[in-house]
Write a protein that holds these residues in place. Structure first.
Motif, PDB file in Angstrom:
ATOM      1  N   VAL A 175       0.794  -1.190   0.116  1.00 36.56           N
ATOM      2  CA  VAL A 175      -0.042  -0.058   0.036  1.00 36.56           C
ATOM      3  C   VAL A 175       0.937   1.225  -0.048  1.00 36.56           C
ATOM      4  N   ALA A 176       0.945   2.053  -1.136  1.00 40.72           N
ATOM      5  CA  ALA A 176       1.412   3.177  -1.017  1.00 40.72           C
ATOM      6  C   ALA A 176       0.875   4.622  -0.726  1.00 40.72           C
ATOM      7  N   ASP A 177       0.986   5.031   0.433  1.00 42.50           N
ATOM      8  CA  ASP A 177       0.446   6.111   0.838  1.00 42.50           C
ATOM      9  C   ASP A 177       0.788   7.255   0.214  1.00 42.50           C
ATOM     10  N   GLU A 178       0.054   8.302   0.068  1.00 42.26           N
ATOM     11  CA  GLU A 178       0.428   9.714  -0.488  1.00 42.26           C
ATOM     12  C   GLU A 178       1.315   9.400  -1.827  1.00 42.26           C
ATOM     13  N   VAL A 179       0.725   8.676  -2.855  1.00 43.99           N
ATOM     14  CA  VAL A 179       1.491   8.247  -3.978  1.00 43.99           C
ATOM     15  C   VAL A 179       1.882   9.504  -5.108  1.00 43.99           C
ATOM     16  N   HIS A 180       1.190  10.428  -4.813  1.00 43.25           N
ATOM     17  CA  HIS A 180       1.531  11.812  -5.320  1.00 43.25           C
ATOM     18  C   HIS A 180       2.670  12.533  -5.107  1.00 43.25           C
ATOM     19  N   LEU A 181       3.599  11.896  -4.300  1.00 42.40           N
ATOM     20  CA  LEU A 181       4.768  12.065  -3.692  1.00 42.40           C
ATOM     21  C   LEU A 181       5.843  11.665  -4.794  1.00 42.40           C
ATOM     22  N   LEU A 182       5.374  10.821  -5.861  1.00 45.62           N
ATOM     23  CA  LEU A 182       6.224  10.462  -6.833  1.00 45.62           C
ATOM     24  C   LEU A 182       6.973  11.887  -7.365  1.00 45.62           C
ATOM     25  N   ASN A 183       6.082  13.113  -7.212  1.00 46.41           N
ATOM     26  CA  ASN A 183       6.578  14.260  -7.730  1.00 46.41           C
ATOM     27  C   ASN A 183       7.515  15.088  -6.694  1.00 46.41           C
ATOM     28  N   ASP A 184       7.722  14.559  -5.668  1.00 50.55           N
ATOM     29  CA  ASP A 184       8.580  15.097  -4.749  1.00 50.55           C
ATOM     30  C   ASP A 184      10.090  14.979  -5.127  1.00 50.55           C
ATOM     31  N   SER A 185      10.585  16.145  -5.142  1.00 53.56           N
ATOM     32  CA  SER A 185      12.061  16.112  -5.554  1.00 53.56           C
ATOM     33  C   SER A 185      12.959  15.508  -4.748  1.00 53.56           C
ATOM     34  N   HIS A 186      12.844  15.396  -3.291  1.00 54.50           N
ATOM     35  CA  HIS A 186      13.667  14.687  -2.302  1.00 54.50           C
ATOM     36  C   HIS A 186      13.262  13.184  -2.245  1.00 54.50           C
ATOM     37  N   ARG A 187      11.985  12.664  -2.414  1.00 57.47           N
ATOM     38  CA  ARG A 187      11.450  11.389  -2.196  1.00 57.47           C
ATOM     39  C   ARG A 187      10.990  10.549  -3.278  1.00 57.47           C
ATOM     40  N   GLY A 188      10.534  11.278  -4.408  1.00 60.50           N
ATOM     41  CA  GLY A 188       9.917  10.874  -5.514  1.00 60.50           C
ATOM     42  C   GLY A 188      10.550   9.448  -6.227  1.00 60.50           C
ATOM     43  N   ALA A 189      11.815   9.848  -6.607  1.00 58.06           N
ATOM     44  CA  ALA A 189      12.619   8.735  -7.268  1.00 58.06           C
ATOM     45  C   ALA A 189      12.820   7.635  -6.423  1.00 58.06           C
ATOM     46  N   THR A 190      13.040   7.470  -5.029  1.00 57.35           N
ATOM     47  CA  THR A 190      12.976   6.468  -4.226  1.00 57.35           C
ATOM     48  C   THR A 190      11.584   5.529  -4.273  1.00 57.35           C
ATOM     49  N   LEU A 191      10.433   6.389  -4.116  1.00 55.19           N
ATOM     50  CA  LEU A 191       9.166   5.737  -4.223  1.00 55.19           C
ATOM     51  C   LEU A 191       9.070   5.004  -5.396  1.00 55.19           C
ATOM     52  N   GLU A 192       9.420   5.606  -6.612  1.00 50.13           N
ATOM     53  CA  GLU A 192       9.127   5.149  -7.904  1.00 50.13           C
ATOM     54  C   GLU A 192       9.951   3.658  -8.142  1.00 50.13           C
ATOM     55  N   ILE A 193      11.232   3.918  -7.583  1.00 47.36           N
ATOM     56  CA  ILE A 193      11.794   2.393  -7.600  1.00 47.36           C
ATOM     57  C   ILE A 193      11.450   1.548  -6.805  1.00 47.36           C
ATOM     58  N   VAL A 194      10.984   1.516  -5.779  1.00 45.51           N
ATOM     59  CA  VAL A 194      10.313   0.658  -4.814  1.00 45.51           C
ATOM     60  C   VAL A 194       9.039   0.027  -5.608  1.00 45.51           C
ATOM     61  N   LEU A 195       8.360   1.054  -6.006  1.00 45.44           N
ATOM     62  CA  LEU A 195       6.729   0.291  -6.705  1.00 45.44           C
ATOM     63  C   LEU A 195       7.401  -0.368  -7.990  1.00 45.44           C
ATOM     64  N   ALA A 196       8.578   0.101  -8.961  1.00 41.21           N
ATOM     65  CA  ALA A 196       8.695  -0.705  -9.969  1.00 41.21           C
ATOM     66  C   ALA A 196       9.456  -1.778  -9.671  1.00 41.21           C
TER      67      ALA A 196
END
Length: 461
Positions: free
Chosen positions: A136-157
């Motif tokens: 469950v990815a909470d606050e998934v719009h934080l893919l747009n966050d310059s600090h946290r977004g890339a890490t969230l994208e990688i783990v979901l991939a």
């Protein structure tokens, strides 16, 4: 899940029925197999959707809940531990040491983690991750966050490559369909809010709303706004003020103490004094921050930011949400990221952020999340969200936050520091061992889905 099973699950979770948004989500296929994206306003009840999904997943395997911040992860851990006990489900929290594989987590049904921690667990090939069937990815719009977004994208991939079902929760964003398409998920969108939200702009000594303008009394407009907020519901209102820095949060809580103290009843003041005493005992040796917080608590105010120790964070939650003796919290924007602190009024004092070169207006989506905290469903008929600005910025603020649309979200994976870090990690962990395997992995990212190609990304690699 049939109607009787759903009713029984809700009862165990402590709910009599679903609200309109939740009911529509269930009918849209929330509990079916496969991936699901739910995009709905802040404070509309998305956490219950996650609980229903995780309870339904118990027989299939483990669930991982990704929270964007350590403070939010700690709050969700406490909430889920209590809520899922009726299902005999155990909940663990892991946010700390990024170089630990945390094998002891294998014994738990639900693991609450930050995206950075989950990234570390994946890099270390933690064995129990093979038994995870839902993330469950909470606050998934934080893919747009310059600090946290890339890490969230990688783990979901990575989790998708493992065949794990993904449930993504998002604030209202225009391109939620892009996120759903990337995840190959059903998309559910709703505009439902349990309390009406009324937006206003405070500019110098005027408070502007759809009805017109009113003059704020006194020489300090912010104190006047706080007074109006706390006067709600026969002087039982509560307020959150969002500011730009930790230092500003502590200063605002201190400076507004006298205004807030006038609204405390004798029993509320007594409760605040007890909280202040506990704050001084949060650590073996009280720090300057503990002493500052205790001084604020005695007068019914508090500050909230990422630098708080966990015991103090829990004290503030107790005083604001449960005892309701804390009338005002001055917070950095981290409090807007999913933490469940509804208030009668939300006041966004600082609408600009310094990015190292210049100050720019915050994104409309970020301000919408802050304003979304306004309105306590059990106490307020409506929530009031106030945006403060200078006379010079009045038109820009009105056009951006009142009249304008929310922004689309975009992948931040192409930012060189993030891309360098994740590329090296993919190679070092032997997740990818050739340029071809790197390119194949990056072809499964949100970046590749949005731009249709990874050529520009791979040119940097």
């Amino acid at each position: 899940m049939d109607a009787n099973a759903l009713e029984d699950t809700l009862r165990k979770l402590g709910y009599a029925k679903l609200n309109p948004m939740q009911d529509a989500a269930v009918k849209a296929g929330l509990l079916d197999a496969g991936n699901f994206v739910a995009s709905a306003p802040t404070a509309s009840g998305k956490t219950l959707l996650a609980l229903l999904k995780m309870a339904a997943n118990k027989e299939r395997g483990k669930s991982v809940y990704i929270a964007p911040l350590r403070a939010l992860a700690a709050e969700k851990h406490r909430e889920f531990t209590q809520a899922l006990a009726a299902f005999e489900m155990s909940v663990a929290l892991t946010t700390g040491d990024l170089d630990s594989s945390d094998e002891q987590l294998a014994a738990f049904d639900v693991i609450v983690a930050t995206s950075e921690k989950l990234d570390s667990l994946l890099r270390h090939k933690t064995s129990w991750l093979d038994r995870v069937t839902l993330v469950v990815a909470d606050e998934v719009h934080l893919l747009n966050d310059s600090h946290r977004g890339a890490t969230l994208e990688i783990v979901l991939a990575k989790m998708r490559e493992r065949g794990v079902n993904v449930m993504a929760l998002s604030a209202t964003i225009p391109n939620a369909g892009e996120v759903a398409a990337w995840l190959n998920a059903k998309l559910f969108e709703s505009n439902y809010r349990p309390t009406l939200l009324e937006k206003k702009i405070a500019c110098e000594d005027k408070l502007y709303s759809e009805e017109g303008a009113e003059t704020l009394e006194g020489s300090a407009p912010l104190e006047s706004l706080v007074g109006k907020a706390l006067s709600e519901n026969s002087r039982k209102g509560q307020a959150i003020i969002f500011v730009s820095t930790r230092r500003n949060a502590e200063a605002a809580a201190r400076e507004l103490s006298e205004t807030v103290a006038a609204f405390l009843t004798p029993s509320e003041r007594e409760a605040c004094v007890k909280l202040a005493s506990k704050a001084l005992k949060a650590l073996a040796q009280p720090t300057e921050q503990c002493e500052n917080l205790a001084a604020c608590l005695r007068n019914g105010t508090a500050f909230h930011h990422a630098g708080l120790v966990e015991k103090d964070r829990r004290l503030i939650e107790e005083g604001f949400k449960h005892e309701r003796c804390i009338k005002l919290i001055a917070a950095t924007t981290t409090l807007a990221m999913g933490i469940d602190f509804p208030a009668s009024w939300v006041i966004v004092r600082d609408t600009k952020r310094f990015d190292g070169e210049y100050s720019a207006l915050l994104p409309a989506l970020e301000v919408a999340q802050m304003l979304g905290r306004s309105g306590r469903p059990k106490f307020d008929k409506k929530g009031i969200g106030v945006i403060c600005c200078s006379r010079r910025d009045l038109k820009k603020v009105r056009d951006k936050y009142i009249l304008g649309p929310l922004e689309n979200i975009y992948s931040k994976l192409s930012a060189e520091p993030a891309l360098r870090s994740h590329t090296l990690a993919l190679v070092a962990s032997e997740y990818c061992n050739s340029f071809e395997s790197l390119q194949e992995f990056y072809s499964k990212t949100f970046f590749a889905h949005q731009y249709g190609s990874t050529e520009s990304l791979f040119a940097i690699v």
